[in-house]
Design an enzyme around this catalytic site. Structure first.
Site, PDB file in Angstrom:
ATOM      1  N   CYS A   1     -23.571  -6.000 -18.612  1.00 17.14           N
ATOM      2  CA  CYS A   1     -22.467  -6.280 -17.689  1.00 17.14           C
ATOM      3  C   CYS A   1     -21.212  -5.560 -18.154  1.00 17.14           C
ATOM      4  CB  CYS A   1     -22.149  -7.774 -17.655  1.00 17.14           C
ATOM      5  SG  CYS A   1     -23.448  -8.775 -16.964  1.00 17.14           S
TER       6      CYS A   1
ATOM      7  N   CYS B   1     -27.052 -11.211 -20.626  1.00 20.09           N
ATOM      8  CA  CYS B   1     -27.080 -12.458 -19.844  1.00 20.09           C
ATOM      9  C   CYS B   1     -28.200 -12.476 -18.815  1.00 20.09           C
ATOM     10  CB  CYS B   1     -25.729 -12.700 -19.169  1.00 20.09           C
ATOM     11  SG  CYS B   1     -25.412 -11.591 -17.761  1.00 20.09           S
TER      12      CYS B   1
ATOM     13  N   CYS C   1     -28.828  -7.147 -16.920  1.00 21.09           N
ATOM     14  CA  CYS C   1     -28.032  -7.116 -18.144  1.00 21.09           C
ATOM     15  C   CYS C   1     -28.882  -7.620 -19.312  1.00 21.09           C
ATOM     16  CB  CYS C   1     -26.803  -7.986 -17.958  1.00 21.09           C
ATOM     17  SG  CYS C   1     -25.886  -8.292 -19.477  1.00 21.09           S
TER      18      CYS C   1
ATOM     19  N   CYS D   1     -19.976 -12.055 -18.368  1.00 20.91           N
ATOM     20  CA  CYS D   1     -21.263 -11.929 -19.043  1.00 20.91           C
ATOM     21  C   CYS D   1     -21.411 -13.014 -20.101  1.00 20.91           C
ATOM     22  CB  CYS D   1     -21.375 -10.538 -19.672  1.00 20.91           C
ATOM     23  SG  CYS D   1     -22.961 -10.229 -20.480  1.00 20.91           S
TER      24      CYS D   1
ATOM     25  N   GLY E   1       0.798  -1.229   0.000  1.00 18.46           N
ATOM     26  CA  GLY E   1       0.000   0.000   0.000  1.00 18.46           C
ATOM     27  C   GLY E   1       0.823   1.267   0.000  1.00 18.46           C
TER      28      GLY E   1
HETATM   29 ZN   LIG Z   1     -24.347  -9.735 -18.704  1.00 19.62          ZN
END
Ligand SMILES: [Zn+2]
Lengths: 277, 251
Positions: free
Chosen positions: A265, A243, A240, A271, A28
């Site tokens: 997506c 999908c 979506c 997807c 970090g």
């Molecule tokens: Zn999708």
């Protein structure tokens, strides 16, 4: 012109790899980093490409996404660049990839130990939203002087002027020590950075910083002890159009003739897998 | 004879600049309200800033209990000590308040700077101090810019006390306020001082303010401390010409 593997000469690659090792040693922490020149402009992912170029070997397989998509111009160009300069294989399947270079998303597919995820980062220091001076920001990091970050969070929950935290690039605390920018990924992707089996490396060429997360690093989104982090899950009813998934991170696709929004997506690999299933 | 507790803060022969401050010393005791009084240019604000850990003196030392020398500490140790143990109220609220943040965030910031990470506790403290300074709870979300001058000063005081400091430093806190707002602020400060026990070092050019609030007064003139007395004694019997001028200016 002699072709060097993955464009960069070996000395430059070694220098980048040394920076990566430093970054992995202090999770970090933003290590100063001067990226060697690449044949693209800042803002198109020089930081990520330099890291990828320094790590690539002949046996690697590379996946590149931009906003979760394998098919954007940027992703296609970066893949083509490394195919041309390193002759390596590329893939759109996360599980086949050894290096995944991304921008604006954390991969939704499961990541494993042998993998490296490379992030392109435009603004590496979350404290620069609070102080103009890089010296002051460095002092604050050195002493974990992060009170102002929590004051801002408090302000958002109490102020009547609501300076709302953006839904992306929401700062995280690494191993309870360093405040870190997750890069401009959606807030909900932050949880995927935590305890990740893969190595994650963040390159910011223009801002000259590189930082990293070794496998299984504790990464927590900034929150109060008594108010848990809100990852901002998707709104009800949005699905979506490809999908049908309502859980994944969705991008605005287009406005239909009737003025309605359509959603798709952002992660094209996941997807497509859902659409095929 | 009553034994005095050790001072919370001692300035030992501090000087600043060629003329601003010359070999000034003072001790501030627990629970005490000490006023630095003098004409403008007498060096009061410089002395206050040195005492508050905000301005290294050219010569001399600022000492805490245990012989800790403020300006010999590493910078970050000084910063965190100042945040934990001191509160500062400036003449101009814009010097300490974040005008872009809500009143609530302004009050809560010292808590977060001192490591608080609990929202409910910070909010409760902000509400409590808002009320303690007679501010309207409905305005917690407002920015200081829409407050009156008196409210802004009270907001500064709430912010300077919220983390329970040992010493509150105040630089002409009533400047620019009308007489009613001045009186109200001083009454609040006295009450808060009594119930928190915080020690106060307060700068003013006006002996009337010192009379209302101080246990002890130091008169400054041309960068030096020229007289020290309880306010009543000082007003009844000023000995140094600068003190006599200040008494004359009270009417
Ligand atoms: Zn999708």
């Amino acid at each position: 012109m002699t072709e060097t593997f993955a464009y960069l000469d070996e000395d430059s690659k070694r220098a980048v790899r040394r920076t990566i090792l430093k970054a992995l040693a202090v999770p970090g922490y933003q290590v100063p980093f001067i990226a060697p020149e690449m044949p693209i402009a800042y803002g198109w992912g020089v930081g990520g490409m330099v890291v990828t170029a320094s790590l690539l070997g002949a046996d690697d397989r590379l996946k590149v996404t931009d906003h979760g998509s394998d098919e954007t111009v940027n992703a296609v160009n970066i893949r083509a660049f490394f195919t041309r300069t390193a002759g390596i294989g590329t893939t759109t399947r996360t599980r086949e990839a050894t290096i995944v270079q991304v921008r604006q998303r954390v991969p939704e597919a499961e990541l494993v130990e042998r993998q490296v995820v490379v992030y392109q980062v435009p603004r590496p220091d979350p404290l620069r939203a609070f102080v103009d001076s890089a010296v002051e920001a460095a002092r604050m990091h050195a002493h974990a002087d992060y009170g102002r970050v929590y004051t801002r969070l408090f302000e958002e929950k109490t102020g009547s002027h609501g300076a709302v935290q953006p839904g992306y690039d929401y700062p995280v605390l690494v191993q309870g020590r360093y405040l870190m920018s997750p890069s401009p990924v959606p807030k909900r992707d932050n949880v995927r950075l935590n305890d990740c089996p893969a190595i994650q490396i963040f390159g910011a060429a223009r801002e000259r910083r590189l930082y990293a997360l070794p496998p299984y690093t504790r990464v927590e989104s900034i929150a109060f002890e008594d108010v848990p982090f809100d990852p901002g899950l998707p709104e009800d009813g949005r699905r979506c159009v490809v999908c049908g998934c309502g859980e994944s991170h969705l991008d605005h696709l287009l406005l239909r003739d009737d003025g309605m929004s359509e959603w798709v997506c952002s992660d094209t690999e996941c997807c497509a897998e859902r659409a095929d299933a | 004879m009553l034994e005095l507790p050790p001072p919370l803060l001692t300035l030992d022969g501090v000087s600043h600049g060629p003329r601003t401050l010359h070999d000034a010393s003072l001790s501030l005791y627990p629970g005490e309200v000490l006023c630095l009084v003098g004409k403008s240019g007498a060096g009061k604000s410089t002395l206050l800033r040195i005492a508050a850990g905000l301005l290294p003196p050219g010569k001399g030392r600022a000492l805490l209990p245990g012989g800790v020398s403020l300006y010999e500490l590493p910078e970050q140790v000084l910063v965190s000590l100042r945040r934990r143990r001191f509160g500062f109220v400036a003449q101009d609220a814009g010097d300490t308040l974040d005008m872009a943040a809500s009143a609530a965030a302004n009050i809560a910031q010292p808590l977060f700077d001192n490591g608080e990470r609990h929202f409910g506790r910070a909010l409760a403290a902000a509400r409590r101090w808002f009320a303690a300074l007679d501010l309207d709870a409905a305005r917690l979300g407002d920015r200081p810019g829409v407050f009156s001058g008196g409210m802004r000063q009270r907001l500064q005081i709430a912010r300077a006390l919220v983390h329970g400091p040992e010493i509150l430093f105040l630089d002409e806190p009533t400047n620019g306020l009308d007489t009613a707002a001045q009186a109200r602020l001083l009454t609040l400060l006295s009450d808060l001082q009594r119930c928190t026990g915080v020690a106060m070092l307060l700068v003013t050019h006006d002996l009337r303010i010192a009379r209302l609030i101080a246990h002890r007064v130091l008169v400054l003139e041309a960068g030096g401390v020229v007289e020290e007395a309880p306010p009543d004694r000082l007003i009844a019997d000023p000995r140094h010409p600068a003190a006599r001028d200040l008494v004359a200016a009270m009417i």
